[in-house]
Design an enzyme around this catalytic site. Sequence first.
Site: not given
Ligand SMILES: *Cc1c(COP(=O)(O)O)cnc(C)c1O
Length: 420
Positions: A138, A231, A259
Amino acid sequence: MKSEDLFKESQKYLPGGVDSPVRAFKPYPFFADKGKGSKLWDVDGNVYTDYCLGYGPLIMGHAPENIIESVYEQIKNGTTFGAPTEKEIELAKLVINKVPCAEMVRFVNSGTEATMSAIRLARGFTGKNKIIKFEGSYHGAHDYVLVKSGSGAACLPDSLGVPEDATKNTLSIPFNDMDALSALIELEADEIAAIIVEPVMANIGCIEPQKGYLEFLREITEENNIMLIFDEVITGFRLSEGGAQEYFGVTPDLVTMGKIIGGGFPMGALAGKKEIMEFIAPCGSVYQAGTFNGNPVSVTAGLNTLEFLDKKFYSGLNEKSQSLRDGIRDILEDNDFNLKLVGLASMFQIYFTEIEVKNYNDAKTSDVDKFSIYFQELLKKGIFIPPSQFECCFLSQAHSREDIENTLNSMESALKVVFE
Ligand SMILES: *Cc1c(COP(=O)(O)O)cnc(C)c1O
């Protein structure tokens, strides 16, 4: 039952009654009232020990004094300026000191913005268009990456409203499979701008890279003039000070963060080698912008969080988390529950499957109905984990030994109900 009533009400005004799909669960989600430390209270007065922790940001727990105080002070002096501030330099320096690949940083408002911008940057820098992502990873909710996505999208078909044109350059393959990647790159190397990967897949449960896999990604991207993007929106400042790249000793070209970096406030960032980052406007011609980028409130919260995160912090937190995982393992063994416990550092999950989980298809063998019973039983006992099998649980600095003891007892009785 106030939450129940509020959910009825909210569904009239908010699609599905929530502002992000993972928050909805059956029969109705509790409505949060307040949080402090490891605890979350709902509007009905129930208290939960929280292992969801806002889906990752709250590594210090809810409402930590030092962060809240510093943010109060900042708010009095303004919340956004449309002009740079000295604190942005301070936070950038902290990130650069901690994160191996980071030589320059652009602050944005969310993880989604960070990955969207990192992909544009990789395309701008390499002059190529295709990207590779992994099934079940994701990277936020924007068009390029909503292909076989994890998190809330793991339980849904690919989204409506994403034109084929937006994803025709997104190639999706299984994680931890060297042959699949080699074959794809052999075919398309001249067109592939980047591989974007969650070094630990944390939006389909919690899947670690097999030994040598991240090293393999590093080599094959280097050989083929492909950008490697980690990521680290979850793993950044979660696995260690320098994130997964420090933890596993593999340095990507670009990293996306979110986060934890905002200290509980909205923020994301992309960072990487100077020669690449200087392609970003106004220095270069890859456009990236945001009204609230680097806003002083989020930056202040981020600064006060990151300053706190040193080796000692992680060894304490990880040791506590290991004792929870050890306890869970004992429960599974003592009761002959044939489930797969996974996790590292301060992350964990139990897959309701008997097979080892190395990729998306393995994760999908889990019995989500049994998981739901487990989740509901835990909730009744005052333990809040993410309601989906395909999310990851977290611990914070604020979780106590007593929390862990109580949690283990609750988990054992919850699992007994699942299998009775
Ligand atoms: C949560 C998440 C995102 C998206 O971040 P948001 O602040 O919710 O837009 C992207 N990549 C990873 C790995 C995530 O866990």
